[in-house]
Enzyme design. Structure first.
Site, PDB file in Angstrom:
ATOM      1  CB  ILE A  85      -0.966  -0.026   1.211  1.00 20.34           C
ATOM      2  CG1 ILE A  85      -2.112   0.967   1.034  1.00 20.34           C
ATOM      3  CG2 ILE A  85      -0.217   0.164   2.525  1.00 20.34           C
ATOM      4  CD1 ILE A  85      -3.273   0.734   2.007  1.00 20.34           C
ATOM      5  CB  CYS A  86       1.810   3.906  -1.845  1.00 17.26           C
ATOM      6  SG  CYS A  86       0.802   4.032  -3.336  1.00 17.26           S
ATOM      7  NE  ARG A  87      -0.518  11.049  -1.865  1.00 16.71           N
ATOM      8  CZ  ARG A  87       0.631  11.651  -2.191  1.00 16.71           C
ATOM      9  NH1 ARG A  87       1.460  12.053  -1.270  1.00 16.71           N
ATOM     10  NH2 ARG A  87       0.950  11.843  -3.455  1.00 16.71           N
ATOM     11  CG  MET A 113      -2.126   4.347   3.403  1.00 19.35           C
ATOM     12  SD  MET A 113      -2.904   3.154   4.540  1.00 19.35           S
ATOM     13  CE  MET A 113      -3.409   4.213   5.901  1.00 19.35           C
TER      14      MET A 113
END
Length: 134
Positions: A85-87, A113
């Protein structure tokens, strides 16, 4: 001298550009990585200031920049299925491709996120308080 032939190197580079790891929703990601015995590790590849401001409970942190530089996965993520996961989902796709090339079992979280927080899933800061996505 590199131990890779030009042909093998070209195949490796093309692999990075054409193959996408499977994507999962934030609900699927949470289901795979939470509970008493999660089946997968949630790997957050955002940079440290982003992580510090807010991350998913139980996530493991390794920024994409370090992953690209060749840093090994944290011990708790080694040999386990990974949910990256990232932004927003862009960096996690890059990380998932790289990790797949290294032999890991990886999926990436669609929407990152931002989508995690929008779905009402918990976000914690570095002190364990309510966090925010930056």
């Amino acid at each position: 001298m590199s131990d890779r032939s030009p042909r093998k190197e070209r195949k490796r580079v093309m692999f990075l550009f054409r193959r996408n790891a499977p994507r999962v929703t934030v609900d699927e990601a949470r289901g795979r990585t939470s509970g008493d015995r999660p089946g997968s590790v949630l790997l957050d590849v955002r940079e440290k200031p982003e992580w510090t401001a807010g991350h998913a409970p139980g996530a493991v942190h390794l920024p994409l920049t370090k992953l690209v530089a060749g840093v090994t996965l944290p011990a708790e993520a080694q040999g386990r299925p990974l949910v990256v996961i990232c932004r927003s989902g862009h960096r996690s796709q890059q990380a998932a491709k790289l990790l797949t090339e290294r032999g890991a079992q990886v999926v990436d979280v669609e929407g990152g996120m931002n989508a995690w927080a929008a779905a009402g899933h918990p976000v914690l800061d570095e002190r364990g308080n309510h966090g925010r996505i930056t």
